[in-house]
Design a protein around this motif. Sequence first.
Motif, short mmCIF file in Angstrom:
data_model
loop_
_atom_site.label_atom_id
_atom_site.label_comp_id
_atom_site.label_asym_id
_atom_site.label_seq_id
_atom_site.Cartn_x
_atom_site.Cartn_y
_atom_site.Cartn_z
N ILE A 89 0.85 -1.19 0.00
CA ILE A 89 0.00 0.00 0.00
C ILE A 89 0.89 1.24 0.00
O ILE A 89 2.08 1.17 0.32
CB ILE A 89 -0.95 0.04 1.23
N THR A 90 0.30 2.37 -0.37
CA THR A 90 1.02 3.64 -0.32
C THR A 90 0.47 4.43 0.86
O THR A 90 -0.73 4.69 0.92
CB THR A 90 0.84 4.42 -1.63
N ASN A 97 5.10 10.24 0.50
CA ASN A 97 4.56 8.92 0.20
C ASN A 97 5.57 7.84 0.55
O ASN A 97 6.76 7.99 0.30
CB ASN A 97 4.20 8.80 -1.28
N HIS A 98 5.07 6.76 1.14
CA HIS A 98 5.90 5.62 1.52
C HIS A 98 5.21 4.35 1.05
O HIS A 98 4.01 4.18 1.27
CB HIS A 98 6.09 5.55 3.04
N LYS A 99 5.95 3.46 0.42
CA LYS A 99 5.43 2.15 0.00
C LYS A 99 5.66 1.18 1.15
O LYS A 99 6.79 0.96 1.57
CB LYS A 99 6.14 1.65 -1.25
N TYR A 113 4.97 -2.83 6.91
CA TYR A 113 6.24 -2.35 7.45
C TYR A 113 7.25 -2.16 6.34
O TYR A 113 7.44 -3.03 5.49
CB TYR A 113 6.78 -3.33 8.49
N ASP A 114 7.90 -1.01 6.34
CA ASP A 114 8.97 -0.71 5.39
C ASP A 114 10.26 -0.51 6.17
O ASP A 114 10.40 0.48 6.89
CB ASP A 114 8.64 0.55 4.60
N PRO A 115 11.22 -1.44 6.06
CA PRO A 115 12.46 -1.30 6.83
C PRO A 115 13.30 -0.10 6.42
O PRO A 115 14.05 0.44 7.22
CB PRO A 115 13.22 -2.60 6.56
N GLN A 116 13.15 0.36 5.17
CA GLN A 116 13.95 1.50 4.71
C GLN A 116 13.54 2.79 5.43
O GLN A 116 14.39 3.53 5.91
CB GLN A 116 13.80 1.67 3.21
N SER A 117 12.24 3.03 5.52
CA SER A 117 11.79 4.25 6.19
C SER A 117 11.58 4.04 7.69
O SER A 117 11.55 4.99 8.45
CB SER A 117 10.48 4.76 5.57
N GLY A 118 11.38 2.78 8.10
CA GLY A 118 11.14 2.49 9.50
C GLY A 118 9.68 2.62 9.90
O GLY A 118 9.33 2.41 11.06
N SER A 126 -10.74 -1.78 15.07
CA SER A 126 -11.24 -0.53 15.63
C SER A 126 -10.40 0.70 15.31
O SER A 126 -10.88 1.83 15.43
CB SER A 126 -11.37 -0.65 17.15
N LYS A 127 -9.14 0.52 14.91
CA LYS A 127 -8.27 1.68 14.67
C LYS A 127 -7.00 1.25 13.95
O LYS A 127 -6.74 0.07 13.75
CB LYS A 127 -7.90 2.36 15.98
N ALA A 128 -6.19 2.26 13.59
CA ALA A 128 -4.86 2.02 13.03
C ALA A 128 -3.86 2.81 13.86
O ALA A 128 -4.18 3.86 14.42
CB ALA A 128 -4.81 2.45 11.58
N MET A 129 -2.64 2.28 13.93
CA MET A 129 -1.56 2.93 14.67
C MET A 129 -0.34 2.98 13.77
O MET A 129 -0.07 2.02 13.05
CB MET A 129 -1.23 2.14 15.94
N LEU A 130 0.41 4.07 13.83
CA LEU A 130 1.62 4.21 13.03
C LEU A 130 2.81 4.35 13.97
O LEU A 130 2.82 5.20 14.87
CB LEU A 130 1.52 5.44 12.11
N PHE A 131 3.83 3.50 13.74
CA PHE A 131 5.03 3.50 14.56
C PHE A 131 6.25 3.85 13.72
O PHE A 131 6.27 3.62 12.51
CB PHE A 131 5.27 2.10 15.16
#
Length: 175
Positions: A89-90, A97-99, A113-118, A126-131
């Motif tokens: 997903i983008t 933008n991150h792939k 998860y994208d290891p390049q951007s972390g 119920s929700k989404a979380m971004l780390f």
Amino acid sequence: MKQLALLTACISALALAPLASAQTAEKAPAKPTAQKAAPKKPAARKTTRAKAAAGGAAAAAVVPQGVKWDCELGNHLYIDGDMPRAEVITLNWKGANHKLPRQTTVTGADRYYDPQSGLDLVVIPSKAMLFDKRAGQRLTDECQTEAMRAGEAAPTQAGALRAPVVAPLLVPQKN
């Protein structure tokens, strides 16, 4: 032998160089010389991480695509792609933008998860979380779409695999 001759020629040329420059300095008329400006060094190229950290005009040029998710503290993220089916997903976060490729989980949550951007996006019904795995911190939490705020579940792969509920399992039998 040739090396010795070459070495002798170089030493004599270096020894005579100050004499030649002193003679030309005496012959040249005394003119005021203008100071030349130091040559400009080429600008250093910014790395992807530096561009993302700068977040300036380059980040503002990216137009977010996809579904808007409103998060806590006024944050927003945009997800472009078919979340129940797509393998990548983008994610548009803070104007960039991150792939993010899908990761397998045993809990049923969708994880991208994208290891390049972390960046690590975890979506539960119920929700989404971004780390940010590099910094070891949660960037935003409580992210929901309009539909989720109206009571629907998040568009997760686990939810898409479930059979639609057409009738309750425990229906009283009419006899």
